[in-house]
Design a protein around this motif. Structure first.
Motif, PDB file in Angstrom:
ATOM      1  N   TRP A  19       0.826  -1.203   0.000  1.00 16.19           N
ATOM      2  CA  TRP A  19       0.000   0.000   0.000  1.00 16.19           C
ATOM      3  C   TRP A  19       0.865   1.260   0.000  1.00 16.19           C
ATOM      4  O   TRP A  19       1.921   1.299   0.629  1.00 16.19           O
ATOM      5  CB  TRP A  19      -0.897   0.035   1.236  1.00 16.19           C
ATOM      6  CG  TRP A  19      -1.858  -1.104   1.354  1.00 16.19           C
ATOM      7  CD1 TRP A  19      -1.588  -2.366   1.799  1.00 16.19           C
ATOM      8  CD2 TRP A  19      -3.248  -1.084   1.039  1.00 16.19           C
ATOM      9  NE1 TRP A  19      -2.725  -3.134   1.782  1.00 16.19           N
ATOM     10  CE2 TRP A  19      -3.765  -2.371   1.323  1.00 16.19           C
ATOM     11  CE3 TRP A  19      -4.124  -0.104   0.554  1.00 16.19           C
ATOM     12  CZ2 TRP A  19      -5.099  -2.706   1.129  1.00 16.19           C
ATOM     13  CZ3 TRP A  19      -5.458  -0.431   0.369  1.00 16.19           C
ATOM     14  CH2 TRP A  19      -5.932  -1.719   0.649  1.00 16.19           C
ATOM     15  N   THR A  34       1.124   4.739   1.513  1.00 15.00           N
ATOM     16  CA  THR A  34       0.576   5.352   2.721  1.00 15.00           C
ATOM     17  C   THR A  34      -0.092   6.686   2.426  1.00 15.00           C
ATOM     18  O   THR A  34      -1.112   7.029   3.038  1.00 15.00           O
ATOM     19  CB  THR A  34       1.699   5.563   3.756  1.00 15.00           C
ATOM     20  OG1 THR A  34       2.401   4.331   3.952  1.00 15.00           O
ATOM     21  CG2 THR A  34       1.128   6.007   5.084  1.00 15.00           C
ATOM     22  N   THR A  71      -3.285   5.759   0.151  1.00 14.10           N
ATOM     23  CA  THR A  71      -4.029   4.565   0.612  1.00 14.10           C
ATOM     24  C   THR A  71      -4.515   3.723  -0.563  1.00 14.10           C
ATOM     25  O   THR A  71      -5.639   3.217  -0.559  1.00 14.10           O
ATOM     26  CB  THR A  71      -5.213   4.951   1.526  1.00 14.10           C
ATOM     27  OG1 THR A  71      -6.163   5.721   0.784  1.00 14.10           O
ATOM     28  CG2 THR A  71      -4.739   5.712   2.741  1.00 14.10           C
TER      29      THR A  71
END
Length: 450
Positions: free
Chosen positions: A131, A133, A136
């Motif tokens: 992922w 950050t 997202t």
């Protein structure tokens, strides 16, 4: 503690020694925090916890409701109780409602070791997702052959970006973030792989624990494992420190020279400087065998007596390597905790008290920075053991159901635990009342000041 402070003021204690003593006092004084509270956003049992390794600020959690969340443990969201209790709510979370989210329980959630811009989740839906950050969003997705039990990345790696994955399949798979494909597979276990852990002394060495009770060591640069721990091979007590052994060797050499045996004794070559900044290697793990070695490396498909060795009478559910890379702590479904010397590969026979451990899933162990305390989830409590004697020093009670994971934050000397009651508890050193009084004390001003 005051004695240490006076000794430090008088110059009797060096700064590093003073710091380690203060941290040791703080760790021994851990209790359920009455001034810091993490408000969990999960609706299922929490299976994984990790604080980022770069800033030591962001806590990542993964839960069985297929959600992962990030918390800022340094900056509180708001305060309650007249400003005495800091509430830390999640900065963001991803769950089933996300377009690319997991469909089933997240069993493992880890940070990218050198940057908080990425984190990795492994799930029972047979997927490992990487992922971003900041957005997202899923930037990489690896399809695995079965449920993912545990994932790990090496904190030392500078030559690779591999995610080691332990699944219900017998093979350990290495996922390469750089290429987005599987690098290779490691074959040797005869049942699913419950837990994986990278060595803290070599970026090439991976340690795996399986449902077959075996703990295997792999050098990812070659095929086949090079070590299988055997619980029947043991050594009593703690190995002397490297510096003590070096001093003893130096003394024996000088004694031989003084006895007139200088012609028979070959002086030791000066030690090389290694990547860890010290003049010695911390462990032999990861060292390639010498050319022409008499020890024959076994083919992964050829099972021998050594290859069938087991470390536990049951599944290996937890692994944790010490910070110096010299010892390995393992937990099994046989309710045993064992300490292994990685230089010899022997069981040190430290007698940890028998405890009740979970058998159906992997558990996350924690070790304090000075390797003095071990934190083990034992059903609804977390027990702290002395690392070298195995005696239980403290029991942390606060969860209402089984505890699955714990993480020790060496920066703040805090312990974080997550369990089936959906809560993340913070265990911190006792905060003195005078600390709060100092914060609220008004400025010292004269009455006649303008």
């Amino acid at each position: 503690m005051w004695k240490e402070i006076r000794d430090r003021e008088a110059g009797k204690i060096r700064p590093k020694s003073f710091s380690s003593r203060i941290k040791s006092y703080r760790v021994s004084d851990l209790q359920l925090s009455n001034y810091k509270d993490i408000v969990s956003s999960h609706r299922g049992s929490i299976n994984s916890l990790q604080v980022d390794l770069t800033e030591g600020r962001y806590l990542l959690s993964g839960a069985s409701d297929a959600s992962a969340a990030v918390y800022d443990i340094q900056k509180a969201t708001n305060y309650e109780g007249n400003g005495l209790i800091a509430k830390h709510r999640c900065l963001f979370s991803v769950d089933k409602q996300h377009e690319k989210g997991h469909k089933y329980a997240i069993s493992s959630a880890i940070w990218y070791p050198v940057d908080t811009g990425l984190f990795i989740t492994g799930s029972y839906d047979h997927h490992i997702k990487v992922w971003d950050t900041n957005t997202t969003q899923v930037v990489m997705n690896f399809k695995m052959p079965g449920k993912v039990y545990r994932t790990a990345m090496s904190p030392l790696a500078t030559s690779h970006m591999l995610i080691a994955a332990g699944t219900e399949d017998v093979q350990v798979r290495l996922c390469d973030i750089a290429s987005g494909a599987f690098a290779h597979t490691l074959s040797g276990h005869r049942d699913g792989v419950m837990t994986v852990e990278w060595s803290t002394s070599s970026e090439w060495v991976l340690i795996t624990g399986g449902c077959d009770g075996a703990i295997r060591f792999w050098d990812i640069r070659r095929a086949g494992c090079f070590l299988v721990l055997d619980q029947s091979q043991s050594q009593l007590g703690r190995r002397p420190p490297v510096l003590d052994r070096a001093a003893a060797n130096k003394a024996s050499v000088s004694k031989s020279l003084s006895a007139g045996q200088s012609s028979l004794v070959k002086p030791r070559a000066p030690q090389k400087k290694y990547a860890n900044g010290h003049g010695m290697k911390q462990s032999n793990i990861g060292r390639m065998p010498a050319k022409g070695s008499t020890r024959q490396r076994l083919h992964p498909g050829m099972l021998s007596i050594q290859d069938r060795a087991t470390a536990h009478y049951g599944a290996v559910t937890g692994l944790k390597v010490t910070e110096d890379g010299m010892y390995l702590l393992s937990a099994g479904s046989d309710s045993r905790i064992k300490l292994w010397d990685l230089e010899s590969g022997y069981n040190t026979l430290v007698n940890f008290e028998m405890v009740r451990l979970q058998t159906s899933k992997s558990i996350q162990l924690a070790i304090s920075q000075d390797s003095a305390h071990v934190f083990v989830p034992c059903m609804a409590v977390v027990k702290a053991f002395d690392f070298w004697s195995g005696k239980m020093s403290h029991t942390f009670r606060g969860h209402y159901e089984s505890v699955n994971c714990c993480w020790f934050n060496s920066q703040d000397q805090e312990l974080y635990t997550g369990g089936c009651d959906r809560q993340i508890l913070v265990w911190s050193p006792c905060k003195l009342i005078s600390d709060d009084m100092d914060e609220e004390r008004p400025k010292d001003q004269d009455n006649w000041s303008d």
